[in-house]
Design a protein around this motif. Structure first.
Motif, PDB file in Angstrom:
ATOM      1  N   LYS A   1      -3.435  48.079  23.749  1.00 33.85           N
ATOM      2  CA  LYS A   1      -2.016  48.418  23.684  1.00 33.85           C
ATOM      3  C   LYS A   1      -1.279  47.282  23.002  1.00 33.85           C
TER       4      LYS A   1
ATOM      5  N   LYS B   1       1.057  44.537  22.354  1.00 34.03           N
ATOM      6  CA  LYS B   1       1.721  43.730  23.383  1.00 34.03           C
ATOM      7  C   LYS B   1       3.236  43.868  23.280  1.00 34.03           C
TER       8      LYS B   1
ATOM      9  N   GLN C   1       7.237  44.184  28.442  1.00 35.12           N
ATOM     10  CA  GLN C   1       6.926  44.747  29.750  1.00 35.12           C
ATOM     11  C   GLN C   1       5.578  44.271  30.278  1.00 35.12           C
ATOM     12  N   ASP C   2       4.736  43.709  29.404  1.00 37.34           N
ATOM     13  CA  ASP C   2       3.425  43.229  29.819  1.00 37.34           C
ATOM     14  C   ASP C   2       3.447  41.792  30.339  1.00 37.34           C
TER      15      ASP C   2
ATOM     16  N   LYS D   1       2.261  40.896  34.073  1.00 37.61           N
ATOM     17  CA  LYS D   1       0.823  41.141  34.304  1.00 37.61           C
ATOM     18  C   LYS D   1      -0.039  40.164  33.496  1.00 37.61           C
ATOM     19  N   VAL D   2       0.365  39.883  32.254  1.00 37.21           N
ATOM     20  CA  VAL D   2      -0.385  38.924  31.437  1.00 37.21           C
ATOM     21  C   VAL D   2      -0.332  37.546  32.091  1.00 37.21           C
TER      22      VAL D   2
ATOM     23  N   THR E   1       5.289  36.422  23.254  1.00 39.40           N
ATOM     24  CA  THR E   1       5.354  37.827  22.836  1.00 39.40           C
ATOM     25  C   THR E   1       6.412  38.011  21.758  1.00 39.40           C
TER      26      THR E   1
ATOM     27  N   VAL F   1      -2.808  43.839  24.287  1.00 38.48           N
ATOM     28  CA  VAL F   1      -3.405  43.606  25.596  1.00 38.48           C
ATOM     29  C   VAL F   1      -4.599  44.544  25.683  1.00 38.48           C
TER      30      VAL F   1
ATOM     31  N   LEU G   1      -6.745  46.788  28.035  1.00 36.41           N
ATOM     32  CA  LEU G   1      -6.639  47.475  29.308  1.00 36.41           C
ATOM     33  C   LEU G   1      -8.023  47.947  29.743  1.00 36.41           C
TER      34      LEU G   1
ATOM     35  N   VAL H   1      -4.363  45.324  32.947  1.00 38.01           N
ATOM     36  CA  VAL H   1      -4.436  44.291  31.909  1.00 38.01           C
ATOM     37  C   VAL H   1      -5.634  43.402  32.206  1.00 38.01           C
TER      38      VAL H   1
ATOM     39  N   ASP I   1      -6.631  39.889  26.208  1.00 40.47           N
ATOM     40  CA  ASP I   1      -5.812  39.891  25.005  1.00 40.47           C
ATOM     41  C   ASP I   1      -6.738  39.834  23.795  1.00 40.47           C
TER      42      ASP I   1
END
Length: 184
Positions: free
Chosen positions: A13, A15, A18-19, A22-23, A54, A70, A72, A77, A80
């Motif tokens: 996905k 990056k 919103q990530d 979690k990252v 980002t 990212v 998945l 996650v 990267d």
């Protein structure tokens, strides 16, 4: 945002902000492992630090200089992967990647790199892709070796991580080599 499903459990996905949380959580949980090989880990101390990175990566995407994803795994996650240092004049790029500690040893990154290679050669029309890996990072080096890359050389004492100089091994793969490899 753009998502590429690789198989039933792995997707890439693009990056986005919103990530960041979690990252960051994945980096923080894997900090000991990542610090051995990545110069940037100590600079990431909060989700805001991931936001800053980002922002820079999204600008690189807009300028067609890089693509940062990212990885998945079952919707979570896991790491990267980037197609970076894109040089349109000679049609080359470099792939960089990392996985969280809980996700290593499952073949995730090999499948992600394979997908990026298909995209780089078939969609972007690149001629050459490189992967640089620390000489002592055997797990990371297995990925280009497994995928048919040629070891082109080393850069001795190329990075300083944790007070220790790291030699980088440079792997290269040409578009026709990739198609020969995947056609077999």
């Amino acid at each position: 945002m753009f998502t590429q499903q690789i198989d039933e459990v792995i997707a890439l996905k693009l990056k986005e902000y919103q990530d960041s949380k979690k990252v960051f959580e994945l980096i923080d949980a894997s900090r000991d492992q990542l610090q051995q090989w990545m110069t940037w880990v100590d600079e990431v101390q909060s989700p805001d630090d991931v936001d800053k990175v980002t922002r820079r990566q999204l600008l690189q995407f807009v300028k067609k200089e890089a693509m940062h994803f990212v990885v998945l795994y079952n919707g979570e996650v896991a790491g990267d992967i980037s197609l970076k240092e894109i040089n349109w004049s000679i049609k080359s790029a470099e792939i960089g990647y990392w996985l969280g500690s809980a996700y290593t040893g499952k073949g995730i990154m090999t499948r992600a790199v394979r997908s990026i290679l298909d995209y780089a050669f078939d969609e972007l029309g690149l001629h050459k892709v490189e992967i640089w890996a620390a000489e002592e990072n055997v797990k990371s080096r297995r990925i280009p070796e497994r995928l048919g890359f040629v070891q082109e050389g080393t850069r001795r004492d190329d990075e300083l991580i944790g007070g220790k100089y790291i030699t980088m091994v440079i792997y290269g793969l040409l578009e026709d080599e990739w198609h020969r490899e995947t056609d077999e």
